[in-house]
Write a protein that holds these residues in place. Sequence first.
Motif, short mmCIF file in Angstrom:
data_model
loop_
_atom_site.label_atom_id
_atom_site.label_comp_id
_atom_site.label_asym_id
_atom_site.label_seq_id
_atom_site.Cartn_x
_atom_site.Cartn_y
_atom_site.Cartn_z
N CYS A 15 0.76 -1.06 -0.07
CA CYS A 15 -0.02 0.05 -0.14
C CYS A 15 0.92 1.23 0.11
N VAL A 16 0.77 1.95 -1.00
CA VAL A 16 1.69 3.17 -1.30
C VAL A 16 0.79 4.43 -1.39
N PRO A 17 0.39 4.98 -0.44
CA PRO A 17 -0.83 6.07 -0.89
C PRO A 17 -0.20 7.34 -1.27
N ARG A 18 1.26 7.45 -1.11
CA ARG A 18 1.93 8.64 -1.77
C ARG A 18 3.29 8.24 -2.08
N VAL A 19 3.42 8.07 -3.39
CA VAL A 19 4.39 7.62 -4.36
C VAL A 19 5.64 8.43 -4.00
N ASP A 20 5.38 9.71 -3.97
CA ASP A 20 6.48 10.54 -3.71
C ASP A 20 7.39 10.51 -2.48
N ARG A 21 6.59 9.91 -1.51
CA ARG A 21 7.31 9.66 -0.16
C ARG A 21 7.73 8.32 0.02
N GLU A 22 7.62 7.65 -0.93
CA GLU A 22 8.24 6.10 -0.75
C GLU A 22 7.81 5.35 0.46
N GLU A 23 6.84 5.54 1.20
CA GLU A 23 6.35 4.77 2.49
C GLU A 23 5.38 3.89 2.12
N PHE A 24 5.39 2.76 2.45
CA PHE A 24 4.54 1.64 2.17
C PHE A 24 4.41 0.54 3.39
N LEU A 25 3.33 -0.10 3.34
CA LEU A 25 2.76 -0.98 4.32
C LEU A 25 2.51 -2.32 3.38
N ASN A 26 2.94 -3.57 3.73
CA ASN A 26 2.60 -4.64 3.02
C ASN A 26 1.18 -4.96 3.09
N VAL A 27 0.41 -5.44 2.24
CA VAL A 27 -1.02 -5.52 2.16
C VAL A 27 -1.20 -7.10 1.70
N GLY A 28 -0.43 -7.58 0.71
CA GLY A 28 -0.58 -8.88 0.35
C GLY A 28 0.40 -9.34 -0.52
N VAL A 29 0.18 -10.72 -1.16
CA VAL A 29 1.30 -11.35 -1.78
C VAL A 29 0.54 -12.09 -2.97
N VAL A 30 1.13 -12.00 -4.25
CA VAL A 30 0.68 -12.44 -5.46
C VAL A 30 1.58 -13.78 -5.77
N LEU A 31 1.24 -14.87 -5.91
CA LEU A 31 2.07 -16.23 -6.21
C LEU A 31 1.69 -16.84 -7.27
N TYR A 32 2.67 -16.83 -8.19
CA TYR A 32 2.61 -17.63 -9.87
C TYR A 32 3.28 -18.93 -9.80
N CYS A 33 2.85 -19.90 -10.10
CA CYS A 33 3.44 -21.22 -10.37
C CYS A 33 3.11 -21.84 -11.71
N LEU A 57 -5.73 7.76 4.04
CA LEU A 57 -5.94 6.67 3.12
C LEU A 57 -7.27 6.37 3.01
N ASP A 58 -7.83 6.22 1.92
CA ASP A 58 -9.28 5.79 1.51
C ASP A 58 -9.34 4.18 1.71
N LEU A 59 -9.71 3.57 2.54
CA LEU A 59 -9.57 2.19 2.74
C LEU A 59 -10.43 1.25 1.64
N ALA A 60 -11.50 1.84 1.28
CA ALA A 60 -12.53 1.60 0.19
C ALA A 60 -11.74 1.34 -1.08
N THR A 61 -10.90 2.45 -1.38
CA THR A 61 -10.24 2.56 -2.56
C THR A 61 -9.10 1.25 -2.71
N LEU A 62 -8.34 1.02 -1.32
CA LEU A 62 -7.53 0.20 -1.30
C LEU A 62 -7.97 -1.24 -1.28
#
Length: 127
Positions: A15-33, A57-62
């Motif tokens: 989750c990166v609400p403001r790309v310019d700040r480069e701050e994030f929290l992990n919210v998921g994982v995508v796995l491909y096999c 942050l708008d949680l509904a948008t996330l």
Amino acid sequence: MSGERSPYQYVVLRCVPRVDREEFLNVGVVLYCEASRFLAVAWRVDEQRLAAAFPALDLATLCRALDFVDGVCAADERAGSAATHPIGVRFGFLKAPRSTVVQPGPVHGGLTTDPAAELARLRDLLV
């Protein structure tokens, strides 16, 4: 799958609400096999943690963005034309960086006999 281990790739969704700040929290994982024809996402939205880090942050948008990722993985109409491509192309779409509230981290890999269990393990470990 039998006991044979197959290679997989995964990206952590951030989750990166403001790309310019480069701050994030992990919210998921995508796995491909590829060997298992497996592409799925596992995500968790910790509302308290996200609100503490990103009060505006708008949680509904996330959640809509994560639901879109789920639609791409499942080849579901929720993802529109992105869902119509072969499974490997869909993973390529999901691992490509873009300027939205959800961004993929770097691609990592491993070996597994059970992609679904590995996805759950990675989500529990990384999110």
